[in-house]
Design an enzyme around this catalytic site. Structure first.
Site, PDB file in Angstrom:
ATOM      1  N   ASP A  11       0.875  -1.164   0.000  1.00 25.17           N
ATOM      2  CA  ASP A  11       0.000   0.000   0.000  1.00 25.17           C
ATOM      3  C   ASP A  11       0.925   1.230   0.000  1.00 25.17           C
ATOM      4  OD1 ASP A  11      -2.208   1.790   0.628  1.00 25.17           O
ATOM      5  OD2 ASP A  11      -1.442   1.772   2.679  1.00 25.17           O
ATOM      6  N   PHE A  12       0.394   2.377  -0.367  1.00 21.52           N
ATOM      7  CA  PHE A  12       1.220   3.591  -0.476  1.00 21.52           C
ATOM      8  C   PHE A  12       1.112   4.474   0.774  1.00 21.52           C
ATOM      9  CE2 PHE A  12       1.944   7.982  -2.163  1.00 21.52           C
ATOM     10  CZ  PHE A  12       3.253   7.807  -2.606  1.00 21.52           C
ATOM     11  N   ASP A  13      -0.035   5.132   0.932  1.00 19.21           N
ATOM     12  CA  ASP A  13      -0.204   6.090   2.029  1.00 19.21           C
ATOM     13  C   ASP A  13      -0.074   5.421   3.393  1.00 19.21           C
ATOM     14  OD1 ASP A  13      -0.838   8.541   0.547  1.00 19.21           O
ATOM     15  OD2 ASP A  13      -2.615   7.461  -0.097  1.00 19.21           O
ATOM     16  N   GLU A  20      -0.452  10.687   4.307  1.00 18.74           N
ATOM     17  CA  GLU A  20      -1.673  10.400   3.550  1.00 18.74           C
ATOM     18  C   GLU A  20      -1.724  11.494   2.485  1.00 18.74           C
ATOM     19  OE1 GLU A  20      -4.200   8.071   3.679  1.00 18.74           O
ATOM     20  OE2 GLU A  20      -3.216   6.931   5.266  1.00 18.74           O
ATOM     21  N   ARG A  56     -14.013  13.185  -0.661  1.00 20.82           N
ATOM     22  CA  ARG A  56     -12.822  13.959  -0.284  1.00 20.82           C
ATOM     23  C   ARG A  56     -12.286  14.765  -1.468  1.00 20.82           C
ATOM     24  NH1 ARG A  56      -9.203   9.349   2.278  1.00 20.82           N
ATOM     25  NH2 ARG A  56     -10.513   8.067   0.947  1.00 20.82           N
ATOM     26  N   SER A  99      -2.187   2.074  -4.848  1.00 21.65           N
ATOM     27  CA  SER A  99      -2.692   3.153  -4.007  1.00 21.65           C
ATOM     28  C   SER A  99      -4.078   3.605  -4.417  1.00 21.65           C
ATOM     29  CB  SER A  99      -1.739   4.351  -4.104  1.00 21.65           C
ATOM     30  OG  SER A  99      -2.242   5.423  -3.347  1.00 21.65           O
ATOM     31  N   GLY A 100      -4.925   3.790  -3.418  1.00 22.07           N
ATOM     32  CA  GLY A 100      -6.213   4.428  -3.665  1.00 22.07           C
ATOM     33  C   GLY A 100      -6.016   5.928  -3.825  1.00 22.07           C
ATOM     34  N   LYS A 144      -7.558  -3.691  -5.077  1.00 14.65           N
ATOM     35  CA  LYS A 144      -6.176  -4.056  -4.743  1.00 14.65           C
ATOM     36  C   LYS A 144      -5.940  -5.560  -4.886  1.00 14.65           C
ATOM     37  CE  LYS A 144      -4.972  -0.071  -1.917  1.00 14.65           C
ATOM     38  NZ  LYS A 144      -4.320   0.402  -0.682  1.00 14.65           N
ATOM     39  N   ASP A 167      -2.110  -1.060   5.687  1.00 17.11           N
ATOM     40  CA  ASP A 167      -2.440  -0.512   7.009  1.00 17.11           C
ATOM     41  C   ASP A 167      -3.922  -0.243   7.240  1.00 17.11           C
ATOM     42  OD1 ASP A 167      -2.536   3.000   7.095  1.00 17.11           O
ATOM     43  OD2 ASP A 167      -2.436   1.847   5.262  1.00 17.11           O
ATOM     44  N   ASN A 170      -9.024  -0.615   3.135  1.00 13.33           N
ATOM     45  CA  ASN A 170      -9.042  -0.850   1.684  1.00 13.33           C
ATOM     46  C   ASN A 170      -7.908  -1.781   1.235  1.00 13.33           C
ATOM     47  OD1 ASN A 170      -7.060   1.169   1.952  1.00 13.33           O
ATOM     48  ND2 ASN A 170      -7.399   1.858  -0.138  1.00 13.33           N
ATOM     49  N   ASP A 171      -7.122  -2.304   2.197  1.00  9.25           N
ATOM     50  CA  ASP A 171      -6.104  -3.316   1.869  1.00  9.25           C
ATOM     51  C   ASP A 171      -6.625  -4.742   2.078  1.00  9.25           C
ATOM     52  OD1 ASP A 171      -4.085  -1.406   1.251  1.00  9.25           O
ATOM     53  OD2 ASP A 171      -3.814  -1.053   3.394  1.00  9.25           O
TER      54      ASP A 171
END
EC number: 3.1.3.3
Length: 211
Positions: A11-13, A20, A56, A99-100, A144, A167, A170-171
């Protein structure tokens, strides 16, 4: 003997990087508190990811692209990220990030860390400003997991030879598919699904558990 090819998907963020991305951009738009609140609810699994992301991003409407770029300069790789990726490649891993968040940030880190694949969403820009819309292939709840399968198929890697590191809620879809699931400084909803939970904010910690 040739090393067996394996895949690791980060995951990215708040996993591969400390920030984030959307919260950093929101700071430039003066809507940081509203956006942070929605991010938190999404990561805890209280909100559908796509709805929460669209909500967002709509708050970022009319933000000049220069401000987005300024926000992205603040994004830093997590402690130990460069060493970890180098070592994973030595061990025969294909290294990917999903990444989302947004390609404008993810692609910079992909280049910096020398990743093999990067998947992310795109912020729509018109006349030098954000339109408040987003598109891409990491919007759906199970995206993902599908991307993990897609890369494994391209590379000819069995799913049992894949690792997912994340983390937040969404993972979960990539945790369902991966052979080894590592929760990194994660929310309780993801820890429940993990084989390994790491609480120290240093990516080198994952190397202890990866062959």
């Amino acid at each position: 003997m040739e090393k067996k090819k394996k895949l690791i998907l980060f995951d990215f963020d708040s996993t591969l990087v400390n920030n984030e991305t959307i919260d950093e951009i929101a700071r430039e738009a003066g809507v940081e508190e509203e956006v942070k609140k929605i991010t938190k609810e999404a990561m805890e699994g209280k909100l559908n990811f796509e709805q929460s992301l669209r909500k967002r991003v709509s708050l970022l409407k009319d933000l000049p692209i220069e401000k987005v770029e300024k926000a992205i300069k603040r994004i830093t790789p997590t402690e130990g990220a460069e060493e970890t990726i180098k070592e994973l490649k030595n061990r025969g891993y294909v290294v990917a990030v999903v990444s989302g968040g947004f390609d404008i940030a993810v692609n910079k880190i992909k280049e910096k860390l020398g990743l093999d694949y990067a998947f992310a969403n795109r912020l729509i820009v018109k006349d030098g400003k954000l339109t408040g819309d987003v598109e891409g292939e990491v919007l759906k709840e199970n995206a993902k997991g599908e991307i993990l399968e897609k890369i494994a198929k391209i590379e000819g890697i069995n799913l049992e030879d894949t690792v997912a590191v994340g983390d937040g809620a969404n993972d979960i879809s990539m945790f369902k598919k991966a052979g080894l699931k590592i929760a990194f400084c994660a929310k309780p909803i993801l820890k429940e699904k993990a084989d390994i939970c790491i609480e120290k904010r240093d990516l080198r910690e994952i190397l202890k558990y990866i062959k």
